[in-house]
Design a protein around this motif. Structure first.
Motif, PDB file in Angstrom:
ATOM      1  N   SER A 199       0.811  -1.216   0.000  1.00  0.00           N
ATOM      2  CA  SER A 199       0.000   0.000   0.000  1.00  0.00           C
ATOM      3  C   SER A 199       0.848   1.271   0.000  1.00  0.00           C
ATOM      4  N   LEU A 224       0.789   7.675  -4.258  1.00  0.00           N
ATOM      5  CA  LEU A 224      -0.100   8.083  -5.348  1.00  0.00           C
ATOM      6  C   LEU A 224      -1.268   8.918  -4.825  1.00  0.00           C
ATOM      7  N   MET A 225      -1.813   8.535  -3.661  1.00  0.00           N
ATOM      8  CA  MET A 225      -2.903   9.313  -3.071  1.00  0.00           C
ATOM      9  C   MET A 225      -2.431  10.707  -2.693  1.00  0.00           C
ATOM     10  N   LEU A 284       0.636   3.119  -3.214  1.00  0.00           N
ATOM     11  CA  LEU A 284      -0.702   3.694  -3.329  1.00  0.00           C
ATOM     12  C   LEU A 284      -0.854   4.933  -2.441  1.00  0.00           C
ATOM     13  N   SER A 321      -8.108   4.781  -5.073  1.00  0.00           N
ATOM     14  CA  SER A 321      -6.886   4.413  -4.351  1.00  0.00           C
ATOM     15  C   SER A 321      -7.152   4.258  -2.859  1.00  0.00           C
TER      16      SER A 321
END
Length: 152
Positions: free
Chosen positions: A15, A21-22, A18, A44
């Motif tokens: 995660s 990315l968030m 991710l 996401s």
């Protein structure tokens, strides 16, 4: 009391990209609002939330003569003296440890789903969890032998 989560905590490392990315999506939203960024941020966040929920918040605790299965919405307890079946069930490419107080082995019938309910607790196989369960059941039921089942 020993606690075993459904998946290993190391799986949360998946995660981390991710989460980065968030953060990038959130920064992009602070610069310029776009509906596509909101959608990607929500998607996401859902994936990260499911990784955390399915991996860390579902857990089984063994100790003090009982087993406890806990999720954020369910809480089941089973006395180790009530266990009639335990062992390993292989479902697809995964192995699960199970404890059951049902009169019949819950996974002997191929039509039964491989899930946790009030009579059967499951956790993903790990040697430490398997050793703890064997020791806990061996102390109470020395004549009860584990079963190994293969389900497709």
């Amino acid at each position: 009391m020993q606690r075993f989560t459904f998946n290993r905590p190391i799986t949360l490392l998946f995660s981390v990209p991710l989460l980065v990315l968030m953060f990038m999506f959130g920064y992009g939203l602070s610069v310029e609002f776009r509906l596509s960024l909101v959608f990607m941020l929500l998607l996401s966040a859902t994936v990260v939330g499911l990784l955390f929920y399915l991996g860390m918040l579902r857990r089984m605790e063994i100790g003090e003569g009982k087993a406890t299965w806990t999720t954020p919405s369910k809480h089941f307890e089973m006395a180790m003296a009530d266990v009639k079946h335990f062992g390993i069930v292989k479902f697809r490419s995964f192995r699960f440890i199970y404890l059951s107080k049902s009169a019949e082995n819950p996974f002997a019938n191929p039509d039964n789903p491989v899930v946790t309910d009030e009579n059967t607790f499951m956790v993903q196989f790990r040697p430490a969890a398997w050793s703890a369960i064997q020791a806990a059941i061996g102390a109470i039921h020395p004549d009860l032998k584990p079963s190994s089942l293969n389900r497709q």
